[in-house]
Scaffold this active site. Structure first.
Site, mmCIF file in Angstrom:
data_model
loop_
_atom_site.group_PDB
_atom_site.id
_atom_site.type_symbol
_atom_site.label_atom_id
_atom_site.label_comp_id
_atom_site.label_asym_id
_atom_site.label_seq_id
_atom_site.Cartn_x
_atom_site.Cartn_y
_atom_site.Cartn_z
ATOM 1 N N ASP A 1 4.172 1.467 -4.297
ATOM 2 C CA ASP A 1 3.133 1.640 -5.290
ATOM 3 C C ASP A 1 2.851 0.240 -6.236
ATOM 4 O O ASP A 1 3.919 -0.458 -6.542
ATOM 5 C CB ASP A 1 3.383 2.861 -6.425
ATOM 6 C CG ASP A 1 2.450 3.326 -7.246
ATOM 7 O OD1 ASP A 1 1.756 2.450 -8.028
ATOM 8 O OD2 ASP A 1 2.320 4.487 -7.369
ATOM 9 N N ILE A 2 1.427 0.049 -6.283
ATOM 10 C CA ILE A 2 1.393 -1.297 -6.882
ATOM 11 C C ILE A 2 1.712 -1.197 -8.499
ATOM 12 O O ILE A 2 2.015 -2.391 -9.007
ATOM 13 C CB ILE A 2 -0.100 -1.824 -7.117
ATOM 14 C CG1 ILE A 2 -1.241 -0.738 -7.574
ATOM 15 C CG2 ILE A 2 -0.392 -2.062 -5.583
ATOM 16 C CD1 ILE A 2 -2.582 -1.273 -7.958
ATOM 17 N N GLY B 1 -4.811 5.011 2.332
ATOM 18 C CA GLY B 1 -4.990 4.343 3.453
ATOM 19 C C GLY B 1 -4.366 5.063 4.598
ATOM 20 O O GLY B 1 -3.925 6.137 4.423
ATOM 21 N N TYR C 1 -14.061 4.789 -13.462
ATOM 22 C CA TYR C 1 -13.873 3.816 -12.508
ATOM 23 C C TYR C 1 -14.385 2.514 -12.786
ATOM 24 O O TYR C 1 -13.734 1.439 -12.705
ATOM 25 C CB TYR C 1 -14.218 4.473 -11.301
ATOM 26 C CG TYR C 1 -14.353 3.296 -9.980
ATOM 27 C CD1 TYR C 1 -13.264 2.760 -9.346
ATOM 28 C CD2 TYR C 1 -15.517 2.916 -9.709
ATOM 29 C CE1 TYR C 1 -13.151 2.018 -8.351
ATOM 30 C CE2 TYR C 1 -15.678 1.960 -8.573
ATOM 31 C CZ TYR C 1 -14.464 1.639 -8.040
ATOM 32 O OH TYR C 1 -14.550 0.553 -6.970
ATOM 33 N N ALA D 1 -6.059 -2.947 -3.550
ATOM 34 C CA ALA D 1 -5.682 -1.523 -3.894
ATOM 35 C C ALA D 1 -6.143 -0.978 -5.269
ATOM 36 O O ALA D 1 -6.269 -1.606 -6.212
ATOM 37 C CB ALA D 1 -3.994 -1.531 -3.961
ATOM 38 N N ILE E 1 -22.867 6.484 4.036
ATOM 39 C CA ILE E 1 -22.950 6.465 5.580
ATOM 40 C C ILE E 1 -21.872 7.126 6.253
ATOM 41 O O ILE E 1 -22.064 7.754 7.149
ATOM 42 C CB ILE E 1 -23.069 5.000 5.892
ATOM 43 C CG1 ILE E 1 -24.547 4.665 5.444
ATOM 44 C CG2 ILE E 1 -23.118 4.599 7.307
ATOM 45 C CD1 ILE E 1 -24.611 2.866 5.382
ATOM 46 N N GLY F 1 -27.420 11.850 -13.777
ATOM 47 C CA GLY F 1 -26.837 10.296 -13.769
ATOM 48 C C GLY F 1 -26.650 9.277 -12.455
ATOM 49 O O GLY F 1 -26.536 8.265 -12.614
ATOM 50 N N ASP G 1 0.823 -1.244 0.034
ATOM 51 C CA ASP G 1 -0.120 0.179 -0.058
ATOM 52 C C ASP G 1 1.112 1.114 0.011
ATOM 53 O O ASP G 1 1.984 1.282 0.654
ATOM 54 C CB ASP G 1 -0.691 -0.001 1.297
ATOM 55 C CG ASP G 1 -2.014 1.047 1.204
ATOM 56 O OD1 ASP G 1 -1.883 2.206 0.780
ATOM 57 O OD2 ASP G 1 -3.356 0.374 1.242
ATOM 58 N N ASN G 2 0.598 2.202 -0.987
ATOM 59 C CA ASN G 2 1.472 3.630 -0.790
ATOM 60 C C ASN G 2 0.664 4.348 -0.080
ATOM 61 O O ASN G 2 1.136 5.895 -0.044
ATOM 62 C CB ASN G 2 1.616 3.819 -2.035
ATOM 63 C CG ASN G 2 0.317 4.459 -2.978
ATOM 64 O OD1 ASN G 2 -0.645 4.176 -2.377
ATOM 65 N ND2 ASN G 2 0.261 4.845 -4.218
#
Ligand code: NAD
Length: 305
Positions: free
Chosen positions: A51-52, A36, A140, A73, A184, A266, A31-32
Site C-alpha cells: 500500500d502506498i 491493478g 477526487y 497509484a 470507451i 453535474g 501497487d497493492n
C-alpha cells in the site's frame, strides 16, 4: 536508470512500465492490486505488493534509491470519491505525502505525478489552459489538486524536483470499464456481449480522448524536461460520444444498439485541454489519432474476452 512506478499494475502505469523496460530501466512497481491486475505486470519489472500509505512502501523507496518516481497509484474513481471521501483522501493525499517523504529522503531526482482535468471541476469554458481557475466538483478532483499543492511545497521546502501532468480522458488496452474517463472501455465491454450501449444525454457532449501510449511518452519526456511545471497532456481535440459510436460501428462491422438516457446531473457538456505547453516544454505531441486508438483498443477487448 532506476525508477519506481506506483500504480504500475494499473491501466496507465502498466503501459508506462513496459516502455521504461524497453528503454533499459530497472523498474520497481509499488501497487497493492486493489484495482491493478497481475496479468498487466511486465515480468521484467519487480512488483512490490504494498500500500502506498504504508511504512513498507517508504522503506522500499529508501532501499531502491530510484533516480525517478512516477506516482500514478491512486483511488481513480470519481463516483467512489463522492461515496467515500475519506478513503479517497487517505490514498490520494496521505498516500502521496508518504511517497513524497520517501522520495525526498531517497534524494530522488524527479517526481512525476499523474494529475487530472478533474481539478478544474465544471468550468463552463470549452478549452482550458493550465492557469485556469481550479474548482473541483468531486472529492477526487479535490484530492488530486491537494496532492499537487503538497508536491509544490515539497519542492519549496526540500527542493524535490517535480513535474505535474494533468491528463485528459485516457483510453486504450487494459483499461477496466470503471474509474476515470472509462466510457470507451465501458462501450467495448458491452460490445463483446453484443449488449446495448447506454448513453447519458444526447451524445453530443465532447471529451478530449487521449491514447495511453501518448500519455506514456509524456511521462518519459518529463524525466528530462518540465522541471517544476504543471502541464496538460491532451489531444486538444473535441470528440463527441456520438462520433465514438459511429467509429465503433464501422470497426465492429455491424449496427450498434444504443439507448439515450437522461443526462447525468453535474456532467459537463464539453471538456478539452490546451496542449500547447506540453508541446513547447516537453517537446511532446500526441501521435495516435482516435481511429487508430479505437482500433487497437477494440482488438484488445475482442482478444481478451
Ligand atoms: P488504475 O486504477 O488502473 O490504476 C491505479 C493503480 O493504483 C492500480 O493498479 C491500483 O491497484 C493502484 N492503487 C490504488 N490504491 C493503491 C494503494 N493504496 N497502494 C498501492 N497501489 C494502489 O487507474 P489509471 O486509469 O491507470 O490511472 C492512473 C493514474 O492516472 C491515477 O493517478 C489517475 O488518477 C490518473 N488519471 C487517469 C485518467 C484516466 O483517464 N484513466 C485521467 C486523469 C488522471
Amino acid at each position: 536508470m532506476k525508477v519506481i512506478v506506483t500504480g504500475g499494475a494499473g491501466f496507465i502505469g502498466s503501459h508506462l512500465v513496459d516502455a521504461l523496460i524497453l528503454k533499459g530501466a530497472e523498474v520497481h512497481i509499488l501497487d497493492n492490486l486493489v484495482a491493478g491486475q497481475l496479468v498487466s505486470v511486465n515480468p521484467k519489472a519487480e512488483l512490490h505488493e504494498v500500500d502506498i500509505c504504508s511504512e513498507e512502501a517508504k522503506s522500499i523507496i529508501l532501499h531502491v534509491k530510484p533516480d525517478a518516481v512516477f506516482h500514478l497509484a491512486a483511488q481513480a474513481d470519481v463516483g467512489m470519491s463522492v461515496q467515500n471521501p475519506k478513503y479517497d483522501a487517505d490514498v490520494n493525499i496521505k498516500g502521496t505525502i508518504n511517497i513524497l517523504e520517501a522520495s525526498r529522503d531517497a534524494r530522488v531526482k524527479k517526481f512525476i505525478f499523474a494529475s487530472t482535468s478533474a481539478v478544474y471541476g465544471n468550468l463552463k469554458k470549452e478549452f482550458l489552459s493550465e492557469n485556469e481557475t481550479t474548482i473541483p466538483a468531486s472529492y477526487y478532483g479535490l484530492s488530486k489538486l491537494t496532492a499537487e499543492s503538497y508536491i509544490r511545497l515539497f519542492y519549496e521546502l526540500y527542493r524535490l524536483p517535480y513535474t505535474i501532468l494533468r491528463y485528459a480522458n485516457v483510453y486504450g488496452p487494459r483499461q477496466l470499464p470503471k474509474g476515470e474517463g472509462g466510457v470507451i472501455a465501458v462501450f467495448l465491454n458491452r460490445l463483446k456481449t453484443d449488449g446495448t450501449l447506454s448513453v447519458h444525454g444526447d451524445g453530443e457532449q465532447t471529451r478530449d480522448f487521449i491514447y495511453v501510449t501518448d500519455i506514456v511518452a509524456a511521462n518519459i519526456a518529463a524525466l528530462d524536461r518540465g522541471a517544476q511545471q504543471t502541464i496538460q497532456i491532451s489531444t486538444s481535440k473535441k470528440t463527441s460520444i456520438n462520433d465514438i459510436l459511429k467509429r465503433l460501428a464501422v470497426i465492429h462491422g455491424q449496427c450498434i444498439q444504443t439507448v439515450f438516457t437522461a443526462p447525468r446531473e453535474g456532467d459537463i457538456k464539453h471538456s478539452c485541454l490546451n496542449n500547447e505547453k506540453a508541446q513547447n516544454v516537453l517537446n511532446w505531441h500526441p501521435t495516435v489519432d482516435i481511429l487508430n486508438g479505437l482500433n487497437e483498443t477494440y482488438d484488445f477487448h475482442q482478444r481478451n474476452s
